[in-house]
Design an enzyme around this catalytic site. Structure first.
Site, short mmCIF file in Angstrom:
data_model
loop_
_atom_site.label_atom_id
_atom_site.label_comp_id
_atom_site.label_asym_id
_atom_site.label_seq_id
_atom_site.Cartn_x
_atom_site.Cartn_y
_atom_site.Cartn_z
N ILE A 48 0.83 -1.21 0.00
CA ILE A 48 0.00 0.00 0.00
C ILE A 48 0.87 1.26 0.00
O ILE A 48 0.61 2.20 -0.76
CB ILE A 48 -0.98 -0.01 1.19
CG1 ILE A 48 -1.92 -1.23 1.07
CG2 ILE A 48 -1.80 1.27 1.26
CD1 ILE A 48 -2.74 -1.54 2.31
N ASP A 105 11.38 2.06 5.49
CA ASP A 105 10.95 0.67 5.67
C ASP A 105 12.23 -0.12 5.92
O ASP A 105 13.24 0.09 5.22
CB ASP A 105 10.27 0.17 4.38
CG ASP A 105 9.59 -1.19 4.56
OD1 ASP A 105 8.35 -1.25 4.42
OD2 ASP A 105 10.29 -2.19 4.86
N CYS A 108 -4.19 5.26 7.55
CA CYS A 108 -5.18 4.35 6.95
C CYS A 108 -4.66 2.92 7.09
O CYS A 108 -5.01 2.05 6.30
CB CYS A 108 -5.43 4.69 5.49
SG CYS A 108 -6.26 6.27 5.26
N ALA A 109 -3.77 2.70 8.09
CA ALA A 109 -3.21 1.35 8.29
C ALA A 109 -3.84 0.71 9.52
O ALA A 109 -4.82 -0.04 9.42
CB ALA A 109 -1.70 1.42 8.39
N ASP A 123 -8.38 6.76 9.36
CA ASP A 123 -9.37 5.74 8.99
C ASP A 123 -9.46 4.68 10.07
O ASP A 123 -10.40 3.87 10.08
CB ASP A 123 -8.94 5.09 7.66
CG ASP A 123 -9.99 4.10 7.14
OD1 ASP A 123 -11.18 4.46 7.13
OD2 ASP A 123 -9.61 2.97 6.74
N GLU A 183 -11.82 0.33 18.14
CA GLU A 183 -12.86 0.48 17.12
C GLU A 183 -14.10 -0.29 17.56
O GLU A 183 -13.94 -1.35 18.15
CB GLU A 183 -12.35 -0.02 15.77
CG GLU A 183 -11.22 0.86 15.25
CD GLU A 183 -10.74 0.52 13.84
OE1 GLU A 183 -11.41 -0.26 13.13
OE2 GLU A 183 -9.68 1.04 13.45
N HIS A 188 -12.98 3.14 9.28
CA HIS A 188 -12.24 1.98 8.76
C HIS A 188 -12.79 1.54 7.40
O HIS A 188 -13.26 0.41 7.23
CB HIS A 188 -12.30 0.82 9.77
CG HIS A 188 -11.18 -0.17 9.60
ND1 HIS A 188 -10.58 -0.82 10.63
CD2 HIS A 188 -10.55 -0.63 8.48
CE1 HIS A 188 -9.64 -1.64 10.18
NE2 HIS A 188 -9.61 -1.53 8.86
N ALA A 226 -10.65 -0.52 2.91
CA ALA A 226 -10.84 -1.66 1.99
C ALA A 226 -12.30 -1.81 1.59
O ALA A 226 -12.67 -2.81 0.98
CB ALA A 226 -10.35 -2.93 2.66
P1 NAD Z 1 2.68 -5.00 3.43
O1 NAD Z 1 3.05 -6.17 4.23
O2 NAD Z 1 2.72 -5.11 1.95
O3 NAD Z 1 3.58 -3.75 3.84
C1 NAD Z 1 3.89 -3.44 5.17
C2 NAD Z 1 5.30 -2.87 5.17
O4 NAD Z 1 5.58 -2.44 6.49
C3 NAD Z 1 6.37 -3.90 4.79
O5 NAD Z 1 7.13 -3.43 3.69
C4 NAD Z 1 7.22 -4.02 6.04
O6 NAD Z 1 8.59 -4.19 5.76
C5 NAD Z 1 6.96 -2.67 6.69
N1 NAD Z 1 7.31 -2.66 8.10
C6 NAD Z 1 7.27 -3.68 9.00
N2 NAD Z 1 7.75 -3.27 10.18
C7 NAD Z 1 8.10 -1.97 10.02
C8 NAD Z 1 8.66 -0.99 10.89
N3 NAD Z 1 8.97 -1.27 12.16
N4 NAD Z 1 8.89 0.25 10.38
C9 NAD Z 1 8.58 0.55 9.10
N5 NAD Z 1 8.06 -0.34 8.23
C10 NAD Z 1 7.82 -1.58 8.70
O7 NAD Z 1 1.23 -4.57 3.93
P2 NAD Z 1 0.20 -3.62 3.20
O8 NAD Z 1 -0.72 -4.42 2.38
O9 NAD Z 1 0.93 -2.48 2.59
O10 NAD Z 1 -0.66 -3.12 4.47
C11 NAD Z 1 -0.12 -2.25 5.42
C12 NAD Z 1 -1.09 -2.03 6.55
O11 NAD Z 1 -2.33 -1.49 6.07
C13 NAD Z 1 -1.51 -3.26 7.36
O12 NAD Z 1 -1.51 -2.91 8.72
C14 NAD Z 1 -2.91 -3.52 6.96
O13 NAD Z 1 -3.67 -4.20 7.88
C15 NAD Z 1 -3.41 -2.13 6.75
N6 NAD Z 1 -4.59 -2.05 5.89
C16 NAD Z 1 -5.61 -1.25 6.29
C17 NAD Z 1 -6.72 -1.15 5.48
C18 NAD Z 1 -7.88 -0.31 5.90
O14 NAD Z 1 -9.00 -0.69 5.65
N7 NAD Z 1 -7.68 0.82 6.52
C19 NAD Z 1 -6.79 -1.86 4.28
C20 NAD Z 1 -5.72 -2.66 3.91
C21 NAD Z 1 -4.61 -2.75 4.74
C1 MLT Z 2 -7.12 -5.02 6.27
O1 MLT Z 2 -6.24 -5.22 7.09
O2 MLT Z 2 -7.19 -5.67 5.20
C2 MLT Z 2 -8.08 -3.93 6.52
O3 MLT Z 2 -8.22 -3.62 7.83
C3 MLT Z 2 -9.34 -4.05 5.78
C4 MLT Z 2 -10.47 -4.71 6.47
O4 MLT Z 2 -10.43 -5.90 6.67
O5 MLT Z 2 -11.42 -4.02 6.74
#
Ligand code: NAD
Ligand code: MLT
Length: 314
Positions: free
Chosen positions: A155, A174, A233-234, A259, A264, A282, A285
């Site tokens: 993301i 990262d 948004c993580a 987000d 929550e 939230h 996604a």
């Molecule tokens: P991903 O695994 O592709 O990327 C996460 C990155 O974080 C990796 O590159 C990893 O090396 C890095 N990381 C790990 N520890 C770290 C640290 N201490 N410092 C800096 N970077 C570090 O995951 P993604 O698909 O990009 O998702 C990222 C986050 O977004 C997850 O927490 C996921 O749950 C969240 N997310 C939220 C939503 C939402 O609805 N708001 C939707 C999708 C994902």
């Molecule tokens: C995720 O980690 O994929 C997000 O939080 C999205 C969700 O499940 O709502």
């Protein structure tokens, strides 16, 4: 013998179509959302598979009560709502859908950056309340601003790509980002401290882990530029909410777009009382496409596990 599948969070019906039309396996699909932890603990005993989104907290207590459970499917990325140690101890496989919602989450983050820069939610509310207030909502451009991206995975990289389309400079942190990779992706890179010192907007995209909990804390806020804008948004918990609240009140942070929060649903969180904060419940996604995609991915993993004994995303 039937394989009993419990779906305990709302999932896309199109996404579970692969399970519905499976002919070789005898699948019994039960959808029951909104169960209390105690109800889930009792119910789970009869099931071979538990399929969740993020609302269901699959705690050690629930896993220990799950006498027949073989697989937990997470229709999404983050597995922080599942006790992985407890699942591993019981030999239960956990699968997620790591890339099915990447695009939607990146688009939502981009929308939040823009909404924050141009006060769109507040301007809309003001109009609805009958005011024509053009002075109050003067915003800032993204062009030539620096976006700091903490966590440069799927993301984070997609957000950076879109930011570059808006002619922002991007600097990322990262632990797995190398100079070579950063150059290839057209971004600068540095430590968390390097990033926060130069960024005008900071967006976090790490998973919530022991190492990332409150990684954006009082000390890190102190290093930021005055007037910085923060986007999460993580996962709630990556940013220390008390430190964020204070940084906004003290004027260090000009705005935050959230987000996700630590608890929550976050209705009633005091951050929402601040006019500098915009938030969504939230929704990162929450698109038709992402919901279908993540549910299809975990459905295929369930079929693959029971048909051939392997999964793609353990
Ligand atoms: P991903 O695994 O592709 O990327 C996460 C990155 O974080 C990796 O590159 C990893 O090396 C890095 N990381 C790990 N520890 C770290 C640290 N201490 N410092 C800096 N970077 C570090 O995951 P993604 O698909 O990009 O998702 C990222 C986050 O977004 C997850 O927490 C996921 O749950 C969240 N997310 C939220 C939503 C939402 O609805 N708001 C939707 C999708 C994902
Ligand atoms: C995720 O980690 O994929 C997000 O939080 C999205 C969700 O499940 O709502």
């Amino acid at each position: 013998m039937a394989i009993n599948i419990l779906i305990s969070d709302p999932l896309s019906e199109d996404g579970i179509y692969p399970l519905r039309q499976e002919k070789k396996l005898d699948l019994n699909i039960v959808i029951e959302t909104g169960l209390t932890p105690d109800e889930l603990k009792t119910k789970i005993k009869d099931f071979d598979v538990l399929l969740v989104r993020s609302q269901t907290k699959v705690t050690r207590d629930i896993i220990e009560a799950a006498d027949n459970l073989k697989l937990i499917g997470r229709a999404g990325v983050g597995v922080d709502n599942i006790d992985l140690d407890a699942a591993t101890e019981k030999g239960i496989i956990v699968v997620n859908a790591p890339d099915g919602n990447t695009n939607s989450a990146a688009e939502h983050t981009t929308a939040m950056i823009m909404a924050l820069a141009r006060h769109i939610p507040h301007a809309h509310m003001s109009l609805q309340e009958g005011r024509w207030d053009r002075k109050k909502f003067v915003g800032v451009e993204l062009k030539n601003k620096t976006l700091g991206v903490i966590g440069f995975g799927r993301i984070g990289q997609e957000v950076a790509h879109r930011a570059k389309g808006n002619r922002m400079d991007v600097i990322a942190y990262d632990p797995f980002l190398t100079a070579e990779k950063a150059e290839k992706l057209g971004v600068d890179f540095g430590s968390v401290e390097d990033v926060v010192k130069v960024a005008d907007f900071i967006t976090v995209h790490t998973p919530l882990l022991k190492e990332t909990k409150h990684m954006i804390n009082k000390e890190i806020f102190a290093l930021m530029k005055d007037g910085v804008r923060i986007i999460n948004c993580a996962r709630g918990g990556i940013i220390d909410e008390e430190a964020l609240y204070n940084a906004i009140v003290e004027g260090k942070v000009a705005g935050a777009a959230l987000d996700v929060m630590e608890e929550e649903p976050f209705v009633g969180n005091r951050l929402l009382e601040l006019p500098q904060v915009i938030a969504t419940p939230h929704l990162g996604a929450s698109t038709i496409e992402a919901q279908e995609s993540v549910a299809v991915d975990v459905s295929h993993d369930i079929l693959s596990y029971f048909n051939i004994g392997t999964v793609r995303n353990p």
